[in-house]
Scaffold this active site. Structure first.
Site, PDB file in Angstrom:
ATOM      1  N   HIS A   1      31.376  33.217  66.722  1.00 25.11           N
ATOM      2  CA  HIS A   1      32.116  33.701  65.480  1.00 25.11           C
ATOM      3  C   HIS A   1      31.623  32.940  64.145  1.00 25.11           C
ATOM      4  CE1 HIS A   1      35.963  34.545  67.996  1.00 25.11           C
ATOM      5  NE2 HIS A   1      34.817  35.324  68.421  1.00 25.11           N
TER       6      HIS A   1
ATOM      7  N   ASP B   1      32.059  41.086  67.810  1.00 27.77           N
ATOM      8  CA  ASP B   1      31.325  40.826  66.563  1.00 27.77           C
ATOM      9  C   ASP B   1      31.834  41.778  65.312  1.00 27.77           C
ATOM     10  OD1 ASP B   1      29.695  39.044  68.022  1.00 27.77           O
ATOM     11  OD2 ASP B   1      28.265  40.782  68.533  1.00 27.77           O
TER      12      ASP B   1
END
Ligand code: GDP
Ligand code: IMO
Ligand code: MG
Length: 434
Positions: free
Chosen positions: A41, A13
């Site tokens: 994403h 992340d």
């Protein structure tokens, strides 16, 4: 020719999707090389706000081809749903390609992921429950089903029929689950139902299926610009991460060559993506984790909630030891530092430059193999002044507040790698190139 691998330098992340969307404007091919729909994403661009799980983040550039490489594990119905979502937003997905050698995530992999986590009890890994681990286990055990089987229905049916008796025996080994999860177990082991759902998805996906290596090879021959899009980060790498709190693939560039289908020497540059602080989803050691108001402020300002599971991300100060470890394994040409704007509110910012073991006073500048040692290590912090100014409108290095530039320069020193990109917001324009 240039091939750039975009790799997560922390716990995942870091903003890989954002960086790939930004760079893909100048790329002819983007390849996801590992993981599956455990990835989340998030891409914010002029077309909207998108959450991608399997589909590579170059998909919004119609002239860029996007390949799911052989190293990815694909859940076909989940991929169809993701494609439908994009179609709803005006993207036809014609620029998506799927390697015929990629393995499939089956419904029983998702079930096994859940059963294994249940059995771990307090020691659970905190997986995304997407069946990723069990799918890679079957790949390594040489009993997996692949994309190529999906477009050969007879092979698919035969391999599924061969797999299920074993799966039923394994599932029967979790007697506690039989009552509580009876419906899930039935659905995940129902041969006809799985075959119908998967072959229907296969029909939908067939036009995207290619010889992935052939596609990559042609692209290399033509001297095209290729981006390799990583999933997760070094600290969750199967070999190098905080075992067993890892995923079942290799996010580092070694995994990129293998999972994209190109020679390791073809990779010209490796761009590490690091967040200006630390976050993690799932269990395992996280030395700089903050369970106080600073941690809350990071979570709040950074909107640190998992893209795939919605779980609140664990937040903490930047861990220079972890990033340096990643630098050594990944050999970054440079680093893109994201979410610098999230630190705008802090009057002082801490950075862990080492760890100290309270048991013997030893200072650590690398990540120990022992998870129990790692759990007890304490960060050795240095304090840097905050800038307490809005950076989101900064478009050049010179426009950043002096304290923000000093922060970036200090991280650069600690990583021993240049920081080439500084991101001050999720949008394409909010990327400062030095
Ligand atoms: P990935 O898994 O590495 O692609 O990262 P995620 O998409 O899961 O998480 C990164 C999150 O931060 C996303 O919601 C992005 O939109 C957001 N983001 C990326 N870069 C920046 C930035 O520089 N500033 C802010 N405020 N948000 C960012
Ligand atoms: P992106 O690509 C953050 C974590 C899980 C768990 C561990 C193993 O968006 O960075 P898995 O489901 O892979 O078996 O879970 O890895 N995890 C992620 N954390 N971002 C992700 O992906 C993740 N994918 C898996 O929380 O700790
Ligand atoms: Mg993510």
């Amino acid at each position: 020719m240039s091939v750039i691998a975009v790799v997560g330098a922390q716990w995942g992340d870091e903003g890989k999707g954002r960086v790939v969307d930004y760079l893909a404007e100048d790329a002819e091919l983007v390849i996801r090389y590992g993981g599956g729909n455990n990835a989340g994403h998030t891409v914010v661009n002029p077309h909207g706000h998108f959450k991608l799980h399997l589909i590579p983040s170059g998909i919004f550039h119609p002239g860029t081809r996007n390949l799911l490489g052989n190293g990815v594990v694909i859940n076909p119905p989940a991929l169809v749903a993701e494609l439908d979502g994009l179609r709803g937003a005006g993207f036809d997905g014609d620029n998506l390609f799927i390697s015929d050698r990629a393995h499939l995530v089956m419904p029983y992999h998702v079930l096994l992921d859940q059963l294994e986590e249940r059995e771990r009890g307090a020691g659970k890994l905190g997986t995304t429950s997407r069946g990723i681990g069990p799918a890679y286990v079957d790949k390594v055990a040489r009993r997996g089903l692949r994309v190529i089987d999906l477009v050969e229905p007879e092979t698919f049916r035969a391999r599924l029929a061969a797999a299920l008796p074993r799966i039923r025996r394994v599932v029967a080994g979790y007697p506690g689950a039989a009552d509580e999860m009876a419906d899930e177990i039935d659905a995940a082991t129902d041969e006809a139902r799985i075959a119908d759902a998967y072959l229907a998805a296969g029909t939908r996906l067939a036009r995207h299926v290619v010889d992935g290596q052939g596609l990559v090879d042609e692209s290399l021959e033509r001297g095209e610009r290729i981006l390799l899009e990583g999933q997760l980060g070094t600290m969750r790498d199967l070999d190098w991460g905080i075992y067993p709190y890892v995923t079942s693939s290799s996010p580092i560039p070694g995994g990129a060559s293998l999972g994209a289908g190109l020679p390791a020497v073809a990779i010209d540059q490796v761009l590490g993506v690091a967040k200006a602080y630390t976050t993690a989803v799932g269990a395992g050691p996280l030395p700089t984790e903050l369970e106080d108001a600073d941690g809350e402020l990071l979570r709040d300002r950074g909107q640190e909630y998992g893209t795939s599971t919605g779980r609140a991300r664990r937040c903490g100060w930047y861990d220079a030891v972890a990033v340096r470890f990643s630098v050594r394994l990944a050999g970054y040409s440079s680093i893109a530092l994201t979410k610098v704007d999230v630190l705008d509110a802090f009057d002082r910012i801490l950075v862990a430059r080492a760890y100290r073991d309270p048991a013997d006073g030893r200072e650590w500048t690398t990540v120990p193999a022992s998870t129990s040692v790692y759990e007890r290590l304490e960060p050795v912090y240095e304090e840097l002044p905050g800038w307490q100014a809005d950076t989101t409108a900064c478009r050049t290095w010179a426009e950043l507040p002096a304290a923000a530039r000093a922060y970036v320069e200090r991280l650069e020193e600690l990583a021993s790698v240049p920081i080439s990109h500084v991101s001050v917001g999720p949008e394409r324009a909010q990327m400062i190139v030095r």
